[in-house]
Design a protein around this motif. Structure first.
Motif, PDB file in Angstrom:
ATOM      1  N   ALA A  24       0.830  -1.201   0.000  1.00  0.00           N
ATOM      2  CA  ALA A  24       0.000   0.000   0.000  1.00  0.00           C
ATOM      3  C   ALA A  24       0.864   1.249   0.000  1.00  0.00           C
ATOM      4  N   ALA A  25       0.389   2.270  -0.694  1.00  0.00           N
ATOM      5  CA  ALA A  25       1.055   3.570  -0.659  1.00  0.00           C
ATOM      6  C   ALA A  25       0.586   4.409   0.520  1.00  0.00           C
ATOM      7  N   ARG A  79      -3.380   8.919  12.841  1.00  0.00           N
ATOM      8  CA  ARG A  79      -2.264   9.382  12.042  1.00  0.00           C
ATOM      9  C   ARG A  79      -2.152   8.548  10.780  1.00  0.00           C
ATOM     10  N   ALA A  80      -1.752   9.194   9.694  1.00  0.00           N
ATOM     11  CA  ALA A  80      -1.612   8.507   8.413  1.00  0.00           C
ATOM     12  C   ALA A  80      -0.422   9.100   7.674  1.00  0.00           C
ATOM     13  N   GLY A  81       0.015   8.400   6.633  1.00  0.00           N
ATOM     14  CA  GLY A  81       1.161   8.895   5.871  1.00  0.00           C
ATOM     15  C   GLY A  81       1.292   8.174   4.552  1.00  0.00           C
ATOM     16  N   TRP A  82       2.006   8.819   3.628  1.00  0.00           N
ATOM     17  CA  TRP A  82       2.260   8.256   2.304  1.00  0.00           C
ATOM     18  C   TRP A  82       3.626   7.597   2.269  1.00  0.00           C
ATOM     19  N   ASP A  83       3.748   6.629   1.379  1.00  0.00           N
ATOM     20  CA  ASP A  83       5.043   6.047   1.052  1.00  0.00           C
ATOM     21  C   ASP A  83       5.659   6.882  -0.066  1.00  0.00           C
ATOM     22  N   ARG A  84       6.720   7.606   0.272  1.00  0.00           N
ATOM     23  CA  ARG A  84       7.326   8.526  -0.713  1.00  0.00           C
ATOM     24  C   ARG A  84       7.771   7.792  -1.971  1.00  0.00           C
ATOM     25  N   ALA A  85       8.279   6.578  -1.807  1.00  0.00           N
ATOM     26  CA  ALA A  85       8.786   5.854  -2.973  1.00  0.00           C
ATOM     27  C   ALA A  85       7.678   5.503  -3.944  1.00  0.00           C
ATOM     28  N   ARG A  86       6.456   5.333  -3.454  1.00  0.00           N
ATOM     29  CA  ARG A  86       5.350   4.952  -4.329  1.00  0.00           C
ATOM     30  C   ARG A  86       4.614   6.164  -4.894  1.00  0.00           C
ATOM     31  N   LEU A  87       4.781   7.310  -4.284  1.00  0.00           N
ATOM     32  CA  LEU A  87       4.169   8.537  -4.809  1.00  0.00           C
ATOM     33  C   LEU A  87       5.270   9.574  -4.962  1.00  0.00           C
ATOM     34  N   THR A 142      11.806   0.121  -7.411  1.00  0.00           N
ATOM     35  CA  THR A 142      12.595  -1.110  -7.436  1.00  0.00           C
ATOM     36  C   THR A 142      13.199  -1.437  -6.092  1.00  0.00           C
ATOM     37  N   THR A 143      13.323  -0.445  -5.222  1.00  0.00           N
ATOM     38  CA  THR A 143      13.959  -0.682  -3.923  1.00  0.00           C
ATOM     39  C   THR A 143      12.970  -0.859  -2.809  1.00  0.00           C
ATOM     40  N   SER A 144      11.675  -0.814  -3.109  1.00  0.00           N
ATOM     41  CA  SER A 144      10.680  -0.871  -2.051  1.00  0.00           C
ATOM     42  C   SER A 144      10.745  -2.178  -1.295  1.00  0.00           C
TER      43      SER A 144
END
Length: 791
Positions: free
Chosen positions: A131-132, A196-204, A269-271
C-alpha cells in the motif's frame, strides 16, 4: 502546503507525507474485541493498553477502501477494473488483497498455465502490491487521554461505554426468540478520535501522483458515513475529515475535470528491500577484519503501536515474539546509513555492521535472556520472593545451578526459567531485575465482499499476539571503524526516527521510534575476565545461535557449541561435570520467518536458544587469555551475526555468583500519570463534562441500588410498612419511574405535588408515615431533589 484553490490548470493541494484523519462519531458505535464477560456482557468493545476504547486501523482502512471503490466505480462509469482507471488507483493506494484475489481465481489462472519460460516474470507481477497509504489507529485526544488514565479515574473510563440489550428475531414468528437475549457494550456517541496517516514517498514520487491519491482519499473520507458493528441498524454514524487536505468541494471540482485517471507511477525497485523484513537473508558476518575496532551506539526503540513479530502460527493464531530480532532493523540501517556508506549491503553481509536483537529495557540497560541455569522453587521462589531466615531477613528465591548447592530433597521442586529477561547485577547484594513481557491478543477478521461477513476463504477470524504499545526496548548498533562512521555521525542519524517494523505494519501494528542514547557499559558485557581456574569457561548465549555440524546440518546441541569454541580458541574442551551431572543447560529453538513480498513462509531455522548456558573445561592446550575471551565475546559465533545471532557472554558475574545468598529484587513501581484536569477551551473539555455527568449518574444509580437492599434504611427514611405490604410493588414502581424522569431541582416541585396527590387517592395503600415524609419534603422544596434520591 499549496493553496487548495482551483486554478485554471486544476491544481489541487496535496497532503503532506504525514497527516491526520479526524473521525467524529455522531451516534453510539461498536468495534468489538471478539471477547465477552461471562455472566455479564456478551460483546465487549476493543480497548487499548490504557483501557480506553479506540478505533482499529484495520477497521478505518477497510471503510475508506470501500468508499474509495465506490468513488472509483462512479468515475469509471460503473466499471471495476483493477488494472486500469481509477479503480487501479484504489489498488495502488490501499494495496493488494491476496486472499480476495485467490477467491476471485486470479492465482488459479496463473498456476493452471503451468511452468513456462516467462513464469518467473509472471510471478513477479503477481506478487502482492504494497500500500502507498499507511493508517494508524484512531485514539482520543492526547490531553483527554492523559486525564482519563490517572489514578482514581476508573469511573470516568467506565462512562465511555454504555450497555445495550439486544435480541434475536425469529424469521417465522417475527418475535424475539427465547434464550437469545444479549448484552453488548457500545461506546458513547460524541467522541472524536484522530488517526495518524502517511504516504510512502517511494510509491508517490511526484506531485501528480500525490494529487490523485489525495483526491481519492478525501473523496472516500467524505463518502464514508458509518463504521463498526450494527452500522446498518443505526449505530456507528461518523463524519470523517482530513483537516490538512483540500476541501471536499475543491476535490469534487478536480475530479470532475479528471474523470480519466492519470497514469500510475512506476513501482519502486527498492521498495521490497527497504520495507520488507529480511529474516531469510544469509548475511553471515563471518569475514570481520581483525584489528578493526567497533563503534558502539545503544539505541532505544519506543513502541507507538503494538509490534507483531511472528513466531509461529497455530491454527488461526499468530504467536508473536517478545523481542524484535536484529533482522528487522536491516532495512532501516540500509536506508539511514546508506547515505554515508557506499555499499551498505556489502557492509552488512561482511559483518562490518551489526545490530543486536531489541529486548526490553531494564534499569536503563538492554535486558538479556534469563540464563537457563537459574532455577526457582515451584512454590514461593523467584526474583521477587524469598525465604524467611532466622534473623528476619529474606534469602533469595533463585538458585544458580552452577554455584548454588540445593539439598537433595529440594531438587525435585525446582524448575528453570523458560522466558523473561534480566537486568544488570546490582551492587547491593540483591538479585537483578527480572521481567517477562506480557503480550497482547488482538482479534481481527477479513470480510468477504459478496456476503459482507468474515469467511474462511478470505482469512476468516484470526488472532495476533503482539508486544504492547508503550513498551521500551533497547538494542545496540556496532559499526567497524573502517567504514569511517564515528559515534557523533551515527547519533545524528537516529534522532526520534519513525519506522515501521514487523507484520501488518501499515495499520494497527509496527509503528516505532528509534533514538540514540548515551552509551554505558553494563556489568554483564564488561571485558570478560578469567575465572579462578583459568581452564574453566562459563558460556551464556544472549541471543539465538545458528551453528552447523560436520554434516552441515543445523547444530542445536551443546556438542556443536563445544566444537565451535574449540575451533575459535584453538584448544580442546570438555563439558564440566559435578556429582555425576554435566553442567549444561541448553535448549533448542525453531525460528519461523515470513517472506512479506510473496506472502509465503520461509524455511525454518533450528538453533541454540537464547539463554542456554554451559560450563567447559580445557583439557588440552594453554589457559584461555583475557584477549582471546574478549575477541570471542565481541565477534560471537555462528552464522548471520550481522542480524544479531550468535551473541554470547563469557564468564558473566551473574553465573559466577551464589544467588541464594542475595536478597529478592525490588519490584519496579508503576509510574502513575497523576490527576490531570482540563480547562475550558481545551480540546476534549465538553466531552469530559459529559463523561463526568455520566459517571455521577452511574454512581448514583449504584448507590441507590445498594440503599434499596438495606431494609432498615428504607423503613427508617421512607416509613415503609413491610408487614402490611404498604406500599405495594406497583405503587412503588410508579414513584420510582417518576423519580427517574427528574432532570434537575426545578422538576422536584411537580413530582412532590403529584406524589401527594397520589397518596391522597391511594391512602389505603400508603403508610401514614410515608405521606408525612412527602408533605415534609414538599415544604422544603429547595433541598427536595437531594431528599428524593433516598427513594
Amino acid at each position: 502546503m499549496q493553496s487548495d484553490q482551483i486554478t485554471s490548470g486544476a491544481t489541487l493541494a496535496v497532503l503532506p507525507d504525514e497527516f491526520s484523519i479526524r473521525i467524529e462519531f455522531l451516534s453510539d458505535w461498536h468495534v468489538g474485541s471478539g471477547l465477552g464477560r461471562p455472566g455479564d456482557l456478551d460483546r465487549l468493545v476493543i480497548r487499548d493498553e490504557e483501557g480506553l476504547p479506540f478505533l482499529p486501523a484495520k477497521t478505518l482502512t477497510g471503510i475508506l477502501r470501500d468508499a474509495a471503490e465506490r468513488v472509483a466505480i462512479g468515475l469509471d462509469d460503473g466499471r471495476a477494473d483493477s488494472e486500469r482507471g481509477w479503480y487501479a488507483w484504489v489498488r495502488y493506494v490501499f494495496g493488494d488483497q491476496p486472499n480476495l484475489a485467490a477467491v476471485e481465481g486470479r492465482d488459479e489462472d496463473l498456476l493452471r498455465s503451468g511452468p513456462t519460460a516467462g513464469m518467473e516474470a509472471d510471478l513477479v507481477d503477481a506478487a502482492p502490491r504494497e500500500a502507498a497509504l499507511a493508517i494508524r489507529p484512531g485514539r482520543l485526544p492526547t490531553r483527554l487521554r492523559e486525564c482519563l488514565v490517572g489514578a482514581g479515574r476508573q469511573s470516568l473510563r467506565d462512562a465511555l461505554v454504555v450497555t445495550k440489550p439486544g435480541v434475536t428475531i425469529a424469521r417465522r414468528t417475527k418475535s424475539a426468540m427465547e434464550k437469545h437475549l444479549r448484552m453488548e457494550e457500545m461506546v458513547r456517541g460524541g467522541l472524536v478520535v484522530e488517526a495518524r496517516a502517511g504516504w510512502d514517498r517511494a510509491r508517490l514520487p511526484d506531485p501528480a501522483s500525490r494529487r490523485a491519491a489525495t483526491a481519492l482519499l478525501v473523496a472516500a473520507a467524505r463518502l464514508a458515513e458509518r463504521l463498526g458493528g450494527k452500522r446498518r441498524r443505526g449505530s456507528g454514524r461518523v463524519r470523517i475529515t482530513v483537516p490538512q487536505g483540500p476541501s471536499t468541494p475543491h476535490v469534487a471540482d478536480w475530479l470532475d475535470e479528471h474523470t480519466s485517471a492519470p497514469k500510475l507511477p512506476e513501482a519502486p525497485t527498492t521498495s521490497a528491500t527497504l520495507n520488507c523484513d529480511l529474516s531469510g537473508s544469509h548475511a553471515a558476518g563471518n569475514n570481520a577484519t581483525a584489528g578493526d575496532p567497533w563503534v558502539v551506539l545503544p539505541l532505544r526503540v519506543t513502541l507507538q503501536t503494538p509490534v507483531l513479530i511472528g513466531g509461529r502460527t497455530v491454527g488461526n493464531v499468530v504467536e508473536g515474539l517478545d523481542f524484535i530480532p536484529g533482522t528487522y532493523f536491516l532495512a532501516l540501517l540500509q536506508r539511514v546509513l546508506g547515505a554515508h556508506v557506499t555499499d551498505m549491503a556489502a557492509a552488512i553481509q561482511s559483518g562490518r555492521v551489526r545490530i543486536a536483537p531489541a529486548t526490553i529495557e531494564l534499569d536503563g540497560q538492554r535486558g538479556l535472556p534469563v540464563p537457563a541455569a537459574l532455577h526457582y522453587p515451584k512454590v514461593g521462589g523467584g526474583f521477587y520472593n524469598g525465604f524467611d531466615q532466622a534473623d528476619g531477613t529474606k534469602a533469595g528465591g533463585v538458585a544458580n545451578r552452577f554455584r548454588d548447592r540445593l539439598p537433595e530433597k529440594d531438587n525435585r521442586y525446582v524448575k528453570d526459567y523458560r522466558r523473561g529477561y534480566v537486568g544488570p547485577l546490582p551492587p547491593n547484594a540483591q538479585l537483578p531485575q527480572y521481567r517477562q513481557p506480557k503480550l497482547v491478543l488482538r482479534m481481527h477478521n477479513t470480510i468477504r465482499d459478496d456476503i459482507q461477513r468474515p469467511h474462511e476463504d478470505v482469512g476468516g477470524v484470526y488472532t495476533y499476539e503482539a508486544i504492547p504499545a508503550g513498551t521500551v526496548l533497547r538494542t545496540e548498533l556496532r559499526v567497524r571503524r573502517s567504514l569511517q562512521l564515528d559515534e557523533e555521525t551515527l547519533r545524528g542519524c537516529f534522532q526520534q526516527l519513525p519506522y515501521s517494523i514487523g507484520r501488518s505494519k501499515k495499520d494497527d501494528y509496527g509503528s516505532v521510534r528509534v533514538s540514540a542514547v548515551e552509551a554505558s557499559q553494563p556489568d554483564w558485557l564488561e571485558k570478560p575476565r578469567v575465572l579462578e581456574d583459568p581452564k574453566r569457561l562459563l558460556v551464556w548465549l544472549v541471543s539465538d545461535m545458528l551453528l552447523r555440524d560436520v554434516s552441515l546440518s543445523a547444530g542445536s546441541t551443546v556438542d556443536a557449541l563445544r566444537v565451535e569454541l574449540q575451533r575459535r580458541l584453538d584448544c580442546k574442551l570438555k563439558i564440566r561435570e559435578q556429582d555425576g551431572h554435566r553442567r549444561v543447560f541448553v535448549r533448542a529453538n525453531r525460528l519461523e520467518s515470513w517472506q512479506t513480498r510473496w506472502n509465503l513462509p520461509r524455511p525454518s531455522l533450528i538453533c541454540l536458544a537464547a539463554g542456554s548456558c554451559a560450563e567447559f573445561e580445557v583439557i588440552e592446550g594453554e589457559s584461555i587469555s583475557d584477549k582471546d575471551l574478549l575477541a570471542l565475546q565481541e565477534e560471537g559465533l555462528g552464522e548471520r551475526r550481522a542480524e544479531g545471532y550468535g551473541m554470547l557472554c563469557i564468564n558473566a558475574p551473574l553465573l559466577n555468583k551464589r544467588l541464594l545468598e542475595l536478597a529478592p529484587a525490588v519490584k519496579p513501581e508503576r509510574e502513575d500519570a497523576g490527576n490531570r484536569f482540563l480547562s475550558d477551551g481545551q480540546e476534549g473539555f465538553e466531552l469530559a463534562q459529559q463523561l463526568e455527568l455520566a459517571a455521577w449518574r452511574q454512581q448514583l444509580e449504584r448507590t441507590a441500588s445498594e440503599r434499596a437492599l438495606d431494609e432498615r434504611f428504607r423503613d427508617r427514611r421512607l416509613g415503609l410498612d413491610r408487614e402490611a405490604k404498604k406500599p405495594t410493588s406497583s405503587q412503588a414502581a410508579v414513584v420510582r419511574n417518576g423519580i427517574r424522569r427528574l432532570r434537575g431541582p426545578q422538576d422536584a416541585d411537580g413530582l412532590l405535588l403529584w406524589l401527594e396527590h397520589l397518596a391522597s387517592l391511594r391512602a389505603n395503600r400508603w403508610p401514614a408515615k410515608t405521606l408525612h415524609c412527602a408533605r415534609d419534603k414538599r415544604d422544603r422544596n429547595p433541598v427536595a431533589a437531594g431528599h428524593l434520591v433516598d427513594l
